[in-house]
Design an enzyme around this catalytic site. Structure first.
Site, PDB file in Angstrom:
ATOM      1  N   ASP A  60      36.905  38.246  38.742  1.00  0.00           N
ATOM      2  CA  ASP A  60      36.921  39.491  38.145  1.00  0.00           C
ATOM      3  C   ASP A  60      38.301  40.005  37.926  1.00  0.00           C
ATOM      4  O   ASP A  60      39.450  39.223  38.561  1.00  0.00           O
ATOM      5  CB  ASP A  60      36.334  40.642  39.469  1.00  0.00           C
ATOM      6  CG  ASP A  60      36.227  41.961  39.022  1.00  0.00           C
ATOM      7  OD1 ASP A  60      34.925  42.098  38.540  1.00  0.00           O
ATOM      8  OD2 ASP A  60      37.069  42.935  38.778  1.00  0.00           O
ATOM      9  N   ASP A  84      28.012  40.090  33.412  1.00  0.00           N
ATOM     10  CA  ASP A  84      27.550  41.612  33.817  1.00  0.00           C
ATOM     11  C   ASP A  84      28.669  42.669  33.224  1.00  0.00           C
ATOM     12  O   ASP A  84      29.443  42.939  34.188  1.00  0.00           O
ATOM     13  CB  ASP A  84      27.342  41.452  35.132  1.00  0.00           C
ATOM     14  CG  ASP A  84      26.599  42.738  35.581  1.00  0.00           C
ATOM     15  OD1 ASP A  84      26.143  43.682  35.052  1.00  0.00           O
ATOM     16  OD2 ASP A  84      26.665  43.267  36.894  1.00  0.00           O
ATOM     17  N   CYS A 128      24.008  47.304  32.581  1.00  0.00           N
ATOM     18  CA  CYS A 128      22.985  48.352  33.054  1.00  0.00           C
ATOM     19  C   CYS A 128      23.236  49.795  32.266  1.00  0.00           C
ATOM     20  O   CYS A 128      23.207  51.036  33.141  1.00  0.00           O
ATOM     21  CB  CYS A 128      23.544  48.363  34.649  1.00  0.00           C
ATOM     22  SG  CYS A 128      25.178  49.159  35.053  1.00  0.00           S
TER      23      CYS A 128
END
Length: 471
Positions: free
Chosen positions: A300, A345, A398
């Site tokens: 990240d 993601d 998402c």
């Protein structure tokens, strides 16, 4: 608190939510801490009123002549959603005590009007600029998809941690705690709790001991589609809070490590050159880590997110390497071209979670979507470099928006011909999926792409695309 005082409080909280970026849940919690005179029933009634307004905000703003303040939206909700008459609403706005002040002529006029035909975007409950994207994506079903995303309250999905327990064990444990879990239809490791009344999952012993994690079923499914197996090198390129990292870790457990093995008991007495003595009391040991094969790497760009993953990994009893990415993707030079699975993601608008956080729908701007699209294309291109020949690349958002999903992977496929699409139907063999998932999701997939949504799968909105690197 009187009903009128609850309405005044709800209006004030809505104004706080509108003025900041904090989630509605956090704002409500802060308000409750600041106003301890409000009992549990008061807080629940106020929260229900706030969320009622947030879910119908577009319609209420339109009905109240463009006003966006909390007072106007609460008044509109009393009329349009609760169905109260003008006289009943006026009685709640008498200006007594802590209640709201009397209605103005304009407010009385707005709730007295017979509405003309409601514009499509208002009826759907979506921000106006999003409607065209929904129409392009879902065709005649766009309004149904919008309603599924904006109207109902989402259930609470849990993922049982196979390193700690079985689904049956956790299901029995939750029932003993007074809850009523049901099995999720698609994920074989999922349990579902009703959001009414909202359960305090983090207070459960099952959560504290790492036997469960809060994870939407759609989020679980995209992890299972990654095809992780013991012995693989797996990279979670945008680890964020680490929820999917934990799901990927569970799949990488060695065969037979369905739960943590108990540490051998320490002897009560031990032999020394001078004879038998009581064994010294050892210091408490760290939580046992489940046996795993292969390598899991979580990356990240924000170090704080990685730091927050560490206690989650420890609680779950699994391991992962953590890499802090540079602003241009630096820090992973040593793992270029070696990963069996790279899971992306990608950062997105989060529009697939609007049934959980309806306030985010009204904070979103067109320029936010464009910015996310550009970021996703850059991230996907960087992550692809880590995949080895024959390895799998998994792109996930998402988001419900086409520009973040199909448009992003269309661009990737055009620029990366060495990555071949992997049909979703071929990735449904994981034992972590139910037979119903294999049948239903194969039918919903468009080749190597799959959309899930509240209206079609009763999950949050997710998009996933699968690729294999040829060379």
């Amino acid at each position: 608190m009187t009903p009128a005082a609850r309405l005044a409080s709800a209006a004030a909280i809505i104004d706080r939510i509108s003025a900041g970026k904090a989630p509605a849940e956090a704002v409500l919690k802060t308000w409750g801490t600041e106003n301890r005179y409000a009992g549990s029933k008061d807080r629940r009634a106020i929260a229900d009123q706030v969320y009622k307004v947030l879910r119908a905000r577009g319609r209420l703003v339109w009905a109240m002549g463009g006003r966006e303040d909390g007072r106007a939206l609460v008044i509109g909700a009393l009329s349009l959603i609760d169905g109260l008459s003008v006289e009943e609403i006026e009685a709640l706005h008498a200006g007594d005590g802590y209640g709201p002040k009397p209605l103005s002529k304009q407010e009385r006029s707005r709730i007295s009007m017979t509405a003309d035909e409601v514009p499509g975007w208002v009826a759907a409950g979506l921000p106006e600029f999003v409607v065209e994207d929904f129409r392009n994506t879902f065709g005649d079903r766009w309004a149904e998809e919008a309603a599924g995303l904006m109207v109902p309250r989402a259930p609470i999905d849990l993922r049982v941690n196979g390193a700690r327990a079985t689904v049956a064990e956790v299901e029995a444990e939750l029932r003993e705690a007074g809850l009523n879990p049901t099995r999720t239809p698609w994920s074989a490791w999922g349990l579902r709790l009703s959001a009414e009344p909202p359960p305090n999952v983090q207070a459960l012993e099952a959560f504290k001991a790492g036997r469960i994690e809060i994870q939407d079923e759609g989020s679980q499914i995209v992890c299972w589609l990654a095809g992780v197996e013991p012995g693989m090198t797996v990279v979670d390129y945008c680890a964020g809070g680490g929820g999917k990292t934990l799901g990927l870790a569970m799949q990488g457990l060695a065969n037979g490590a369905s739960r943590v093995e108990a540490a051998p008991a320490e002897p009560e007495r031990i032999w020394t050159p001078t004879g038998w003595v009581d064994a010294p009391k050892s210091k408490p040991k760290a939580a046992t880590i489940a046996r795993a094969e292969g390598r899991l790497i979580a990356c990240d760009v924000v170090q704080k997110r990685l730091d927050n993953i560490r206690p989650r990994l420890a609680r779950a009893g699994v391991e992962a390497e953590l890499i802090h990415l540079g602003p241009n993707g630096g820090g992973v030079e040593d793992i270029v071209g070696i990963a069996d699975v790279v899971f992306v993601d990608a950062p997105c608008t989060g529009s697939g979670t609007w049934r959980r956080r309806p306030e985010d729908a009204w904070r979103l701007k067109p320029e936010d979507v464009d910015r996310m699209h550009a970021l996703q294309m850059a991230i996907l291109a960087r992550a692809a470099k880590l995949v080895k020949p024959g390895g799998r690349l998994v792109y996930v958002t998402c988001s419900m928006l086409r520009v973040e999903n199909e448009a992003t992977v269309d661009h990737f496929e055009e620029d990366h011909p060495s990555f071949a699409p992997v049909p979703v139907a071929e990735a449904l063999g994981s034992a972590a999926m139910t037979d119903a998932a294999r049948e239903t999701l194969a039918g919903l997939a468009q080749g190597h792409r799959l959309r899930m949504s509240p209206a079609t799968t009763d999950t949050d909105g997710f998009f996933v695309a699968l690729y294999e690197r040829r060379a």
